[in-house]
Design a protein around this motif. Structure first.
Motif, PDB file in Angstrom:
ATOM      1  N   HIS A 194      -6.047  -3.244   5.215  1.00 29.69           N
ATOM      2  CA  HIS A 194      -6.293  -2.435   6.499  1.00 29.69           C
ATOM      3  C   HIS A 194      -6.636  -3.593   7.469  1.00 29.69           C
ATOM      4  N   GLU A 231       2.342   8.448   1.283  1.00 26.58           N
ATOM      5  CA  GLU A 231       1.988   7.114   2.038  1.00 26.58           C
ATOM      6  C   GLU A 231       3.055   6.126   1.788  1.00 26.58           C
ATOM      7  N   THR A 256       1.514   1.550   7.545  1.00 29.70           N
ATOM      8  CA  THR A 256       1.600   2.879   6.721  1.00 29.70           C
ATOM      9  C   THR A 256       1.480   3.924   7.649  1.00 29.70           C
ATOM     10  N   ASP A 294       0.898  -1.218  -0.016  1.00 28.37           N
ATOM     11  CA  ASP A 294      -0.027  -0.071   0.088  1.00 28.37           C
ATOM     12  C   ASP A 294       0.926   1.230  -0.077  1.00 28.37           C
ATOM     13  N   GLU A 320       0.570   7.836   6.568  1.00 29.82           N
ATOM     14  CA  GLU A 320      -0.004   8.314   5.385  1.00 29.82           C
ATOM     15  C   GLU A 320      -0.903   9.600   5.603  1.00 29.82           C
ATOM     16  N   HIS A 330      -2.380   2.828   9.161  1.00 24.88           N
ATOM     17  CA  HIS A 330      -2.934   1.417   9.480  1.00 24.88           C
ATOM     18  C   HIS A 330      -1.957   0.133   9.055  1.00 24.88           C
TER      19      HIS A 330
HETATM   20 ZN    ZN Z   1      -3.182   3.042   3.523  1.00 24.00          ZN
END
Ligand code: ZN
Ligand code: ZN
Length: 357
Positions: free
Chosen positions: A297, A333, A317, A226, A319, A290
């Motif tokens: 997530h 992020e 992460t 991510d 972000e 997260h």
């Molecule tokens: Zn994210």
């Protein structure tokens, strides 16, 4: 019994149950290795059983950890729970975040009165927080793959292509590099549309000077990457540059503060206070970050309301973003692995504002 099943079994006394029924497919996968779409696991203190239906018998034989006894049932797997449990009175935990009200009622009907159903919350999710070396390697590889897909995409420029074309190209680049699938529908959001944190990419042609939020990730063997970069499609205005620098400052401060023992709430407030000091406090509506793993997530959370404390081996992460309705959005992020005294940043793409016509 596998290591993961053993770790879960050790938590049963504290959760106040003698056995637990795992119905969430991601949790089933984590425990057993099974990747199909119908499977459950039932663990007691000293037994671990996995059940699927006839469609997946062969797949389960290949995938399911040898520490689990394998069984086959009808498509309605709840019918098989009773036979996995020992005789006598028993408290059976069920995953309260995943079992529907209807399934709970059905289970109650199927089980004898001597079995009491007890809600348990986040047991497997708790185990999933700390990534083992193999999981860390997959997250690292997934991130590298996604990074390289973006570099190739940006080489071809953004102006004149639609958000949707860019998203499709990015996803194709990831698939061609070996991704199982994108981690989620890639976000490509230009100009005012970037002010929606979870924008869906549209048939909208990107114009010169617009800020473009790109949030994407690749899945490798179930593990999601991510990342977000905000790119200027041609020379941006002063305000966009100023906002970008502020988000970057908050992002760097957030990453800098990540370490084992840090509180998710404190990390969030560290980044948030910088954005507030810059005058954009109201425009950063979501949490700082997260956890990431089999789900894009997952725990732990970095947010105002988080009670989570980071531990070495967590993948999270960082972000922050600023979203200005009617104007533009900026989010930056990175995915990082928490270590005892800091973190390892998996994302390798530069965070200096990139101008890509
Ligand atoms: Zn994210
Ligand atoms: Zn993202």
């Amino acid at each position: 019994v596998s290591d993961r099943a053993q770790a879960l079994a050790q938590q049963l006394p504290e959760a106040g149950v003698d056995a637990v029924l795992i119905t969430d497919l991601v949790n089933v996968r984590y425990l057993t290795g099974y990747t199909g779409s119908n499977g459950i696991a039932v663990l007691t203190g000293d037994s671990a059983r996995f059940v699927t239906d006839f469609r997946y018998v062969e797949q389960a034989a290949e995938e399911v950890d040898r520490g689990f006894e394998r069984g086959t049932g009808s498509v309605d797997l709840l019918e098989t729970v009773r036979e996995a449990l020992p005789q006598g009175e028993l408290r059976l935990g069920f995953e309260d975040a995943h079992l529907s009200v209807w399934q709970h009622r059905r289970l109650r009907e199927l089980l004898p009165d001597r079995i009491e159903l007890v809600a348990v919350h986040g047991l497997v999710e708790g185990l999933r927080r700390v990534k083992d070396p193999r999981e860390r390697a997959l997250l690292t590889d997934a991130t590298e793959l996604a990074d390289s897909a973006l570099q190739s995409l940006l080489g071809a420029g953004l102006v004149g292509r639609t958000e949707r074309q860019v998203a499709i190209t990015l996803e194709r680049e990831m698939l061609e590099r070996g991704a199982e699938r994108p981690s989620f529908a890639s976000i490509v959001a230009a100009g005012p549309h970037g002010a929606q944190p979870h924008a869906r990419s549209r048939e909208y042609e990107i114009r010169t000077g617009e800020m473009v939020v790109i949030d994407w990730g690749a899945v490798l063997d179930g593990y999601c990457s991510d990342c977000t970069r905000t790119v200027a499609a041609g020379e941006p205005g002063n305000k966009a540059r100023e906002v970008y620098e502020l988000v970057l400052e908050a992002q760097l401060a957030g990453v800098e503060a990540v370490r084992a023992g840090a509180h998710g709430r404190d990390l969030d407030s560290r980044a948030r206070s910088l954005i507030a000091a810059g005058g954009y406090g109201e425009h950063f509506g979501h949490g700082l970050g997260h956890g990431v793993g089999l789900d894009v997530h997952e725990a732990p959370r970095l947010s105002k309301s988080s009670d989570d404390v980071l531990a070495a081996g967590n993948a999270v992460t960082v972000e922050p973003g600023i979203y200005l309705a009617g104007e533009f959005g900026v989010r930056i992020e990175d995915l990082v692995i928490v270590t005892e005294d800091g973190c390892e940043i998996l994302t390798s793409i530069s965070k200096e504002l990139r101008v890509a016509e």
